[in-house]
Design a protein around this motif. Structure first.
Motif, PDB file in Angstrom:
ATOM      1  N   MET A 185       3.205   3.268  -9.159  1.00  0.00           N
ATOM      2  CA  MET A 185       2.558   4.110  -8.151  1.00  0.00           C
ATOM      3  C   MET A 185       3.280   5.455  -8.000  1.00  0.00           C
ATOM      4  N   LEU A 241      -3.777   7.971  -3.581  1.00  0.00           N
ATOM      5  CA  LEU A 241      -2.612   7.125  -3.856  1.00  0.00           C
ATOM      6  C   LEU A 241      -1.726   6.976  -2.618  1.00  0.00           C
ATOM      7  N   ARG A 264      -0.875   3.283  -0.186  1.00  0.00           N
ATOM      8  CA  ARG A 264       0.378   2.725   0.332  1.00  0.00           C
ATOM      9  C   ARG A 264       0.197   2.152   1.739  1.00  0.00           C
ATOM     10  N   LEU A 302      -7.165   2.628  -4.032  1.00  0.00           N
ATOM     11  CA  LEU A 302      -6.773   2.537  -5.438  1.00  0.00           C
ATOM     12  C   LEU A 302      -7.997   2.406  -6.336  1.00  0.00           C
TER      13      LEU A 302
END
Length: 214
Positions: free
Chosen positions: A1, A64, A68, A75
């Motif tokens: 990531m 992105l 989190r 995603l």
């Protein structure tokens, strides 16, 4: 990531910097003359391309970051965007292969960043992106397209800006394809000024306001 975030941020900065250069001085960075050739054969302004590229990479970057905090949907959206980027690059790469027959180094750098971005999103994304790119490239190559060199029935005279005739001399006839901002082209024009025995047809690839040639 983290790698994906870094690539998206890097690409955002690159496209933003390129757009800023185009705004300030009228042209961006490129390691060769391929960009000028590509720009001259597309109807979309380079500034628009870079602004869209910036927005594309920013959407991925923020997607992105959202992933989190709320894993799952962001995603999936990022992966779809990354595939769309590969499809777009498939068109641009095919255009350079089959139409312009010249590669823009800046375009290839952006293409490389999109490839790396897809790689960082996992094995399934790699397979999907390769498939999307291949399909677009094959579809484009199957079209009946003709490059400038292979086109038939099109006279070069249609793009002639001006002619310097050799008069009664039966010297060679030259077609000079040139850019108004290319220093190499300027050197060639300076040399041709002293070649009075050849007829020169000037074929600009961009907008020419004036040409100092006797």
């Amino acid at each position: 990531m983290k790698a994906s975030l870094f690539i998206a941020l890097l690409a955002s900065l690159l496209t933003a910097f390129q757009a800023l250069l185009i705004l300030l001085r009228g042209s961006g960075i490129c390691l060769n003359e391929g960009r000028r050739i590509v720009d001259s054969l597309t109807s979309v302004p380079p500034l628009a391309f870079n602004v869209m590229g910036f927005l594309f990479f920013q959407a991925i970057f923020w997607g992105l970051l959202l992933e989190r905090k709320n894993p799952g949907v962001p995603l999936k959206a990022v992966k779809v965007l990354a595939l769309a980027g590969m499809a777009s690059e498939g068109v641009l790469v095919a255009f350079q292969i089959f139409i312009t027959e010249a590669f823009c180094s800046y375009c290839l750098i952006v293409f490389s960043l999109i490839i790396i971005l897809n790689i960082t999103l996992g094995l399934k994304q790699i397979a999907s992106s390769v498939a999307v790119f291949a399909v677009v490239l094959l579809a484009f190559s199957s079209l009946q397209l003709k490059s400038a060199e292979s086109a038939e029935g099109i006279s070069l005279d249609r793009g002639t800006y001006g002619i310097r005739s050799a008069g009664q001399s039966r010297g060679p006839q030259l077609h000079l394809f040139f850019s108004s901002t290319c220093p190499h082209c300027e050197n060639i024009i300076e040399v041709l000024k002293n070649r009075k025995t050849c007829t020169v047809r000037f074929q600009p690839i961009d907008e020419i306001r004036s040409l100092d040639f006797p």
